[in-house]
Motif scaffolding. Structure first.
Motif, mmCIF file in Angstrom:
data_model
loop_
_atom_site.group_PDB
_atom_site.id
_atom_site.type_symbol
_atom_site.label_atom_id
_atom_site.label_comp_id
_atom_site.label_asym_id
_atom_site.label_seq_id
_atom_site.Cartn_x
_atom_site.Cartn_y
_atom_site.Cartn_z
ATOM 1 N N VAL A 78 1.683 -29.459 103.723
ATOM 2 C CA VAL A 78 0.910 -28.528 103.244
ATOM 3 C C VAL A 78 -0.039 -29.135 102.330
ATOM 4 O O VAL A 78 -1.212 -28.726 102.041
ATOM 5 N N ALA A 79 0.490 -29.753 101.560
ATOM 6 C CA ALA A 79 -0.400 -30.439 100.445
ATOM 7 C C ALA A 79 -1.386 -31.288 101.125
ATOM 8 O O ALA A 79 -2.518 -31.490 100.537
ATOM 9 N N ILE A 80 -1.016 -32.092 102.180
ATOM 10 C CA ILE A 80 -2.245 -32.924 102.925
ATOM 11 C C ILE A 80 -3.134 -31.931 103.262
ATOM 12 O O ILE A 80 -4.201 -32.111 103.117
ATOM 13 N N GLY A 81 -2.818 -30.611 104.096
ATOM 14 C CA GLY A 81 -3.878 -29.730 104.218
ATOM 15 C C GLY A 81 -4.439 -29.197 103.306
ATOM 16 O O GLY A 81 -5.741 -29.215 103.050
ATOM 17 N N TRP A 82 -4.085 -28.966 101.975
ATOM 18 C CA TRP A 82 -4.899 -28.757 100.855
ATOM 19 C C TRP A 82 -5.823 -29.636 100.563
ATOM 20 O O TRP A 82 -7.281 -29.279 100.121
ATOM 21 N N THR A 83 -5.548 -30.883 100.607
ATOM 22 C CA THR A 83 -6.479 -31.890 100.049
ATOM 23 C C THR A 83 -7.321 -32.503 101.191
ATOM 24 O O THR A 83 -8.375 -33.346 100.535
ATOM 25 N N HIS A 84 -7.130 -32.301 102.595
ATOM 26 C CA HIS A 84 -7.530 -33.085 103.494
ATOM 27 C C HIS A 84 -7.779 -31.835 104.550
ATOM 28 O O HIS A 84 -7.106 -31.791 105.708
#
Length: 650
Positions: free
Chosen positions: A535-541
């Motif tokens: 999820v954090a990857i999705g928020w930032t990328h």
């Protein structure tokens, strides 16, 4: 009043600087002396020897007027230089400049007692200053102060406010001074007087600034509707989209409507601003905030993150995102656990006399996530947990054949399948892991320090977590909710994996493969940790979002099916995680909300602190059998205790 150790150290440092300065004065090196006095005043602005040395320096320079050049204000200026120059100007009788420089010192370091100086308290000073200059000084000082100020800051600033009050006593109809004094007084908590001052300013000179200050005072005084009336009347004089200053006031109006529970009314004001100023630094972020107030959908928080990434100078978007993410599961903190073994652990830890040498032997009706044992053994390493059965579908099995395995099973007993990490790696994760974070992107960025650890070390940490840090929070976690620390370690270890080999394109990358294996692995807290990293990857990328949505869908759907025949203890937390990824399919978000509503109806809270452990966990479908049967804890002097909730709920 007794000095703290820090205050004592600062006084000693200041005394040392003054001693060197006096030696420099004696040798005629006045510039060198001035530098040391500027250092000294930063350490202890009230040191008597410092002010004596300043007077000696002025005398050596030929008087205060000549000493000015020893404390130049050109270019980037050292704060100690500003403070010393203020005292030199006061000695020279240039009171307006002295007050202005003192206000600058308050602006940049408000906790220091800059205003606790004898010349500011002179009875004749209010008659010697220009009220325009004082008003500008108040604006400079007050603009950087929090509203309201904590007691420590208030004590430091209060002599300045008393001086301003004395100037007002001589210039009671000076509109600008009244308005600025209202802001300072409001920050000191005297909201009724702030309203009085602002009303006088508004009557004397109706206009934008007095209206803004009056509205602020009314809002702080618990009169928000009256504040709206003042602000909307001022905005009615000229459309906010025509004037930059008015556009900021329109944003304040919109957000005040939101605070009053009427966000839709606020959005109409923001639409007026954005119609002609689409890049307004506050209007668009405020719109996301009000829409979140309307429906609570995290999609608006993602919008704030995307907005800030596109407009990094719009800091208000970041501020709002932090405020709205605060203490929200996965958005601002690790989500809690609901396993029956964890609930029993809380009971034992809450009993009087419990220590790390306490032993418990308990039996759960069905297999639970193996990481729950990590929490038990972290707090009570001599304890044992056993399981009677395995539910169907079997939670020990991965959803797909993985290339990454961190758990193996001996019947119903889980065992780590990877070696412990090196001590240095474990210590780095220990120093990095947090149970709370400002925002999802902030957590992702914070974990970049783990990027250099080998994958096998990060995987080892997942099943061999280090003890909490030896600070107040770490001791509280170990004593009362060790599961939160285990989950935090796992979350940040997975965020470390998210930073592994970022030179590789996401599709086909090693970090994607490992996180996918963990997400689709055996039912465990590590599933959630890997999901959070994704999820954090999705928020930032953003370009990774579609792929991550598909991975989350697969895990969510499996859990929803599995819970038809057995308890899925991670289901509530994982559903919250899916909602923290607003780019997922609407059907998945609807399913996540449904699952959350059903789990909430069962009485579990977000931190796993169920009030009745008899009805939580892997209970059989009969009311007679308790899910976990703890034996009496073995301790030297067993005493009954109450369940204490000393570490707060989420």
């Amino acid at each position: 009043m007794a000095h703290t150790d820090d205050e004592g150290d600062e006084r000693l440092a200041a005394e040392g600087e003054v001693a060197v300065a006096r030696l420099a004065i004696d040798s005629g090196d006045l510039a060198h002396a001035a530098d040391h006095l500027a250092d000294a005043i930063l350490s202890d602005p009230q040191l008597p020897e410092l002010h004596e040395a300043l007077a000696e320096l002025c005398a050596a320079a030929g008087g205060p007027a000549a000493a000015r050049e020893l404390f130049p204000l050109d270019g980037e200026v050292y704060l100690g230089t500003v403070a010393c120059r203020a005292h030199v100007e006061a000695a020279a009788g240039d009171w307006d400049t002295a007050v202005g420089l003192l206000a600058s010192a308050i602006q940049y370091e408000p906790a220091r007692p800059w205003a606790h100086t004898a010349w500011l308290a002179r009875e004749d000073l209010p008659a010697l200053v220009d009220p325009d200059a004082v008003a500008q000084a108040v604006a400079r000082a007050a603009g950087a102060l929090p509203d309201p100020m904590p007691d420590e800051l208030a004590d430091a600033v209060r002599p300045f406010e008393e001086f301003v009050r004395a100037v007002l006593a001589r210039n009671g109809e000076h509109a600008l001074l009244l308005a600025m004094a209202s802001g300072l007084t409001r920050r000191l908590g005297a909201t009724a007087r702030a309203v009085e001052l602002a009303e006088r300013a508004h009557r004397s000179a109706p206009g934008y600034l007095p209206s803004v200050m009056l509205g602020n005072a009314l809002r702080s005084d618990g009169q928000p509707e009256a504040a709206l009336a003042v602000w909307e009347a001022e905005l009615g004089r000229e459309a906010p989209e025509k004037d930059n200053s008015s556009s900021y006031l329109a944003v304040d109006v919109a957000e005040l409507y939101g605070a009053l529970g009427r966000p839709a009314d606020g959005l109409t004001w923001l639409d007026r601003v954005l119609a002609t100023a689409p890049d307004h630094p506050k209007a668009a972020p405020a719109g996301y905030g009000l829409r979140h107030a309307l429906d609570g959908d995290p999609v608006h928080l993602l919008g704030l993150a995307d907005h800030h990434r596109a407009h990094p100078d719009h800091e208000y978007a970041q501020d709002l995102l932090e405020r709205l993410s605060h203490r929200e599961p996965w958005l601002g903190m690790v989500s809690g656990a609901t396993e029956a073994t964890v609930n029993v652990l809380h009971q034992v830890l809450g009993a009087d006399g419990t220590g790390r040498d306490t032993e418990i032997d308990c039996t759960a009706s069905a297999v639970e996530p193996p990481s729950s044992l990590l929490a038990v053994h972290l707090a009570l390493p001599r304890s044992t947990v056993s399981y009677r059965s395995v539910g169907e579908p079997d939670p020990r099995l991965p959803l797909t054949e993985p290339t990454t395995r961190i758990w193996s099973w001996d019947g119903t007993d889980p065992r780590p399948a990877v070696a412990p990490p090196a001590a240095s790696s474990a210590e780095l994760v220990r120093a990095t892991a947090e149970i709370v974070w400002p925002t999802v992107p902030a957590a992702y960025d914070h974990a970049v320090r783990l990027a250099g650890l080998p994958l096998e070390e990060l995987l080892g940490v997942l099943v061999h977590p280090p003890l909490p840090r030896e600070d107040d929070l770490g001791r509280a976690l170990l004593a009362h909710q060790p599961e939160l620390w285990v989950r935090a370690v796992q979350a940040f270890a997975c965020l470390g994996i998210a930073h592994h080999r970022t030179d590789q394109p996401w599709e086909g990358s090693e970090r994607r493969r490992v996180l996918r294996d963990l997400l689709l692995g055996p039912e465990d807290w590590v599933v959630e940790a890997a999901g959070f990293a994704l999820v954090a990857i999705g928020w930032t990328h953003p370009d990774s979002r579609a792929d991550i949505a598909g991975l989350l869908h697969r895990r969510l759907e499996y859990g929803a099916r599995a819970r038809r025949s057995r308890v899925v203890t991670i289901q509530r937390s994982f559903a919250a995680l899916v909602l923290a990824a607003p780019w997922t399919d609407p059907a998945d978000r609807d399913l996540a909300r449904h699952l959350l509503a059903e789990e909430g109806g069962r009485g579990a809270d977000g931190a796993g602190n169920t009030e009745n452990t008899e009805n939580t966990g892997n209970a059989e479908d009969t009311e007679e059998e308790a899910p976990v049967e703890p034996s009496a804890p073995h301790r030297p002097e067993p005493r009954p205790g109450l369940i204490r909730r000393l570490f707060g709920r989420s």
